[in-house]
Design a protein around this motif. Structure first.
Motif, PDB file in Angstrom:
ATOM      1  N   LEU A  31      -2.236  -6.569   3.137  1.00  0.00           N
ATOM      2  CA  LEU A  31      -2.978  -5.447   3.724  1.00  0.00           C
ATOM      3  C   LEU A  31      -2.052  -4.576   4.576  1.00  0.00           C
ATOM      4  O   LEU A  31      -2.153  -3.352   4.580  1.00  0.00           O
ATOM      5  CB  LEU A  31      -4.134  -5.973   4.591  1.00  0.00           C
ATOM      6  N   HIS A  32      -1.112  -5.229   5.281  1.00  0.00           N
ATOM      7  CA  HIS A  32      -0.162  -4.471   6.111  1.00  0.00           C
ATOM      8  C   HIS A  32       0.625  -3.508   5.219  1.00  0.00           C
ATOM      9  O   HIS A  32       0.799  -2.335   5.541  1.00  0.00           O
ATOM     10  CB  HIS A  32       0.772  -5.449   6.809  1.00  0.00           C
ATOM     11  N   LEU A  33       1.042  -4.010   4.064  1.00  0.00           N
ATOM     12  CA  LEU A  33       1.810  -3.197   3.123  1.00  0.00           C
ATOM     13  C   LEU A  33       0.961  -2.035   2.591  1.00  0.00           C
ATOM     14  O   LEU A  33       1.397  -0.883   2.559  1.00  0.00           O
ATOM     15  CB  LEU A  33       2.276  -4.088   1.972  1.00  0.00           C
TER      16      LEU A  33
ATOM     17  N   PHE B  44      -1.881  -0.692   3.878  1.00  0.00           N
ATOM     18  CA  PHE B  44      -2.239   0.265   4.930  1.00  0.00           C
ATOM     19  C   PHE B  44      -1.029   1.098   5.352  1.00  0.00           C
ATOM     20  O   PHE B  44      -1.136   2.277   5.667  1.00  0.00           O
ATOM     21  CB  PHE B  44      -2.807  -0.466   6.158  1.00  0.00           C
ATOM     22  N   GLU B  45       0.136   0.444   5.330  1.00  0.00           N
ATOM     23  CA  GLU B  45       1.356   1.150   5.732  1.00  0.00           C
ATOM     24  C   GLU B  45       1.699   2.238   4.695  1.00  0.00           C
ATOM     25  O   GLU B  45       2.121   3.327   5.047  1.00  0.00           O
ATOM     26  CB  GLU B  45       2.461   0.098   5.905  1.00  0.00           C
ATOM     27  N   ARG B  46       1.447   1.935   3.397  1.00  0.00           N
ATOM     28  CA  ARG B  46       1.693   2.957   2.360  1.00  0.00           C
ATOM     29  C   ARG B  46       0.729   4.118   2.521  1.00  0.00           C
ATOM     30  O   ARG B  46       1.095   5.283   2.374  1.00  0.00           O
ATOM     31  CB  ARG B  46       1.546   2.361   0.958  1.00  0.00           C
ATOM     32  N   VAL B  47      -0.554   3.824   2.830  1.00  0.00           N
ATOM     33  CA  VAL B  47      -1.536   4.897   3.044  1.00  0.00           C
ATOM     34  C   VAL B  47      -1.081   5.752   4.222  1.00  0.00           C
ATOM     35  O   VAL B  47      -1.130   6.987   4.180  1.00  0.00           O
ATOM     36  CB  VAL B  47      -2.951   4.309   3.301  1.00  0.00           C
TER      37      VAL B  47
ATOM     38  N   LEU C 287      11.592  -6.387  17.397  1.00  0.00           N
ATOM     39  CA  LEU C 287      11.492  -5.022  17.925  1.00  0.00           C
ATOM     40  C   LEU C 287      10.350  -4.279  17.227  1.00  0.00           C
ATOM     41  O   LEU C 287       9.527  -3.619  17.862  1.00  0.00           O
ATOM     42  CB  LEU C 287      12.839  -4.308  17.702  1.00  0.00           C
ATOM     43  N   HIS C 288      10.302  -4.418  15.905  1.00  0.00           N
ATOM     44  CA  HIS C 288       9.255  -3.784  15.096  1.00  0.00           C
ATOM     45  C   HIS C 288       7.863  -4.214  15.591  1.00  0.00           C
ATOM     46  O   HIS C 288       6.980  -3.384  15.817  1.00  0.00           O
ATOM     47  CB  HIS C 288       9.456  -4.196  13.630  1.00  0.00           C
ATOM     48  N   LYS C 289       7.693  -5.506  15.776  1.00  0.00           N
ATOM     49  CA  LYS C 289       6.380  -6.035  16.161  1.00  0.00           C
ATOM     50  C   LYS C 289       6.027  -5.619  17.583  1.00  0.00           C
ATOM     51  O   LYS C 289       4.874  -5.284  17.871  1.00  0.00           O
ATOM     52  CB  LYS C 289       6.381  -7.567  16.067  1.00  0.00           C
TER      53      LYS C 289
END
Ligand code: HEM
Ligand code: HEM
Length: 405
Positions: free
Chosen positions: A149-151, A153-156, A55-57
Motif C-alpha cells: 500500500l505504501h508503494l 499510495f506513494e505512486r499516486v 531518516l526517511h521514516k
C-alpha cells in the motif's frame, strides 16, 4: 500578511503549511527511492542503507503530524476560489489533485508506519515513539500488505504531484495569471473573489475512485505479497532415521540490531536424537541437528542475513550441531560442536525435559557469540549489531517404537 484565508487569497498559515510540506515531501521521496535501491552486500552498505531509511521514516512521521495539523487548519478556512471557474474540466482536475495530495499526506506515511510497526528491527524511527503502533501486530502478512500500500499510495502521490506542479507552471508561464503568485510566501496577492464556486462532492469522490483503482492495480501486480520467496528456496533436508522423531518444534534466534531485538526462526531442520531416559548421571545419548540456513525468517532483515558478510548461505547452505547428551543432578545438557558458516565452535545447550510415556518435550536455550563464526565481522560495534545471539529450542519428540517381530 494576514494569517487566515479568505475566498480571494491564501493566509500565511496555509502558505507556511504548503511550502513546509512541499519541502518535506520533495526530500522524503528521493530518500525513499535511494534507500530502497541501495545495495547491502557489505556491512557498511547495510549501515548506510539503514541510516537513510531511518531518516526517511523520521521525516515521514513528522510530515504525518504536520499533515494532520494542516488538514485541521484547512477545515476551518475558506478556500480561495478558482481563478478560471469557467474552465470546468481544468478546475475539476485541479481540485481532484488537491484532494489526492491531501489524502496522500495521510495515507503514504501511515502505510509506511504500519509497515515499520509490523516488522521487526532494521532501521528505527529516531523519534522516541512509534516503533510499534496500537492495533498493528508484528506479522509478515500485515507488513507485506502495508508495504504494498505504501508503494501504491506513494505512486499516486508522485503522479498527482507531477500534475500539480505542471499545473502551477502552466498558470505561471502560459496563462500568466496569479495562481502561483497567490501561493508564494511574503506577499498578499488578492485575486477576484468568485464567491467560492467549488465543485462540491465530485472531486473527493473521484479522488477515492483513483485510490480504489490504484489499490486494484497494485493487487493485479501482486505488490501485497513480496516476501515468502526465501523459505521456498531452502534446500529440502533429507529425512533422518531417528530413535526419537521430532513432531513439532521451533528453532529460534534473537539478535539485537541498533538497540532493538529481532527474533526469527528456521523453518527447516532435522534432528537425529538418541536418548536413554534411564541414565541419571553421565552420557545419556546424542543429538545431531541439521539446519537449512535459507529457511530462516528474521524480521525484515531475512535477506540481509543471508549475505556474504553474515550467514553466507550461498556458500554454506546448512549448519550442523552434533552433541552428546549428558545427564546430571542439575539436569540435562547437550555438549558438542556447532558448524556454522564453515566454522566449528564448541557449544553447550542446557535443556529441560519432561517425559510422558513415548512423548518427550524439551526446551533449552543458549547464547552464542556471532564473532566465533565470523558472522558480521565488519560490524565491530556491539550497539549496531549485538555480538550475542540467543538461541532457543523447543520441541516435542515421539519415541519410534520398534516393530514387533
Ligand atoms: C514545487 C512544488 C509545488 C508547487 C509549485 C505548488 C504550487 C501550488 C499552487 C500554485 C497552489 C495554489 C493553487 C490554487 O490556488 O488554485 C497550490 C495549492 C496546493 N498545493 Fe501545492 N505546490 C507544490 C507542492 C505541493 C506538495 C508537495 C503538496 C502536497 C503533497 C501540495 C499540495 C497542495 C494543496 C493541497 C493545495 C491546495 C491549497 C491548500 O489547501 O493548501 N503542493 N500548490
Ligand atoms: C510522506 C511521507 C512518505 C513518503 C512520500 C514516502 C515515500 C517513499 C518512497 C518514494 C519509497 C520508495 C519506494 C520505491 O520506489 O520502491 C518509500 C519506501 C519506503 N518507505 Fe516511505 N514514504 C513516506 C513515509 C514513510 C514512513 C513514515 C515510513 C515508516 C515509518 C516509511 C517507510 C518506508 C519503507 C520501509 C520503505 C521501503 C519499502 C519496501 O522496501 O518495500 N515511509 N517511501
Amino acid at each position: 500578511m494576514p494569517a487566515t484565508n479568505t475566498t480571494a487569497r491564501y493566509g500565511s498559515v496555509a502558505k507556511t503549511f504548503h511550502w513546509l510540506t512541499a519541502l518535506g515531501i520533495l526530500t522524503v521521496i528521493p530518500l525513499g527511492i535511494i534507500a530502497t535501491d541501495m545495495p547491502y552486500d557489505t556491512a557498511d552498505q547495510l549501515a548506510d542503507k539503514a541510516w537513510l531509511f531511518s531518516l526517511h521514516k523520521t521525516i515521514g512521521v513528522t510530515l504525518f503530524f504536520v499533515a494532520l495539523a494542516r488538514i485541521a487548519w484547512a477545515m476551518t478556512q475558506p478556500k480561495p476560489a478558482p481563478l478560471h471557474p469557467d474552465r470546468k474540466i481544468e478546475t475539476l482536475l485541479a481540485e481532484i489533485v488537491h484532494w489526492l495530495l491531501y489524502g496522500s499526506l495521510v495515507l503514504v506515511p501511515l502505510s509506511g508506519w504500519v509497515h515499520h510497526a509490523a516488522t521487526e528491527g532494521f532501521a528505527p524511527i529516531w523519534w522516541p515513539l512509534g516503533q510499534n503502533l496500537p492495533l498493528v501486530p508484528e506479522s509478515l502478512r500485515v507488513a507485506e500488505t502495508a508495504a504494498g500500500l505504501h508503494l501504491v499510495f506513494e505512486r499516486v502521490l508522485v503522479i498527482s504531484l507531477i500534475l500539480h506542479i505542471a499545473g502551477a507552471i502552466k498558470h505561471a508561464v502560459i496563462d500568466r495569471d496569479q495562481t502561483l503568485a497567490r501561493m508564494l510566501p511574503g506577499r498578499t496577492v488578492q485575486t477576484p473573489d468568485a464567491s467560492a464556486r467549488h465543485t462540491g462532492l465530485v472531486p473527493p469522490v473521484l479522488a477515492a475512485v483513483v485510490w480504489a483503482a490504484a489499490i486494484g492495480i497494485g493487487s493485479m501486480l501482486g505488490v501485497y505479497h513480496q516476501g515468502g520467496a526465501m523459505a521456498a528456496q531452502a534446500p529440502a533436508l533429507a529425512e533422518v532415521d531417528s530413535e526419537w522423531q521430532v513432531t513439532d518444534g521451533t528453532l529460534g534466534i534473537t539478535v539485537r540490531q541498533m538497540g532493538s531485538e529481532v527474533s526469527g526462526s528456521f523453518a527447516d531442520w532435522t534432528a537425529d536424537i538418541r536418548f536413554d531416559e534411564t541414565v541419571t548421571d553421565g552420557p545419556a545419548g546424542s543429538v545431531d541437528v541439521e539446519i537449512a540456513i535459507t529457511s530462516l525468517t528474521l524480521g525484515s532483515v531475512t535477506q540481509q542475513a543471508m549475505g556474504p558478510d553474515y550467514f553466507a548461505s550461498g556458500e554454506f547452505p546448512t549448519a550442523r550441531f552434533s552433541a552428546e547428551i549428558k545427564a546430571s543432578a542439575e539436569g540435562y545438557i547437550a555438549d558438542g560442536t556447532l558448524t556454522l558458516r564453515g566454522t566449528e565452535h564448541p557449544v553447550s545447550l542446557p535443556f529441560d525435559l519432561s517425559l510422558d510415556g513415548n512423548l518427550a518435550q524439551m526446551q533449552g536455550s543458549t547464547v552464542l557469540d556471532r564473532r566465533s563464526f565470523g558472522i558480521g565481522d565488519s560490524m565491530t560495534d556491539d550497539g549496531q549489531l549485538g555480538f550475542e545471539v540467543s538461541v532457543t529450542v523447543v520441541l516435542s519428540a515421539l519415541r519410534s517404537v520398534a516393530p514387533s517381530t
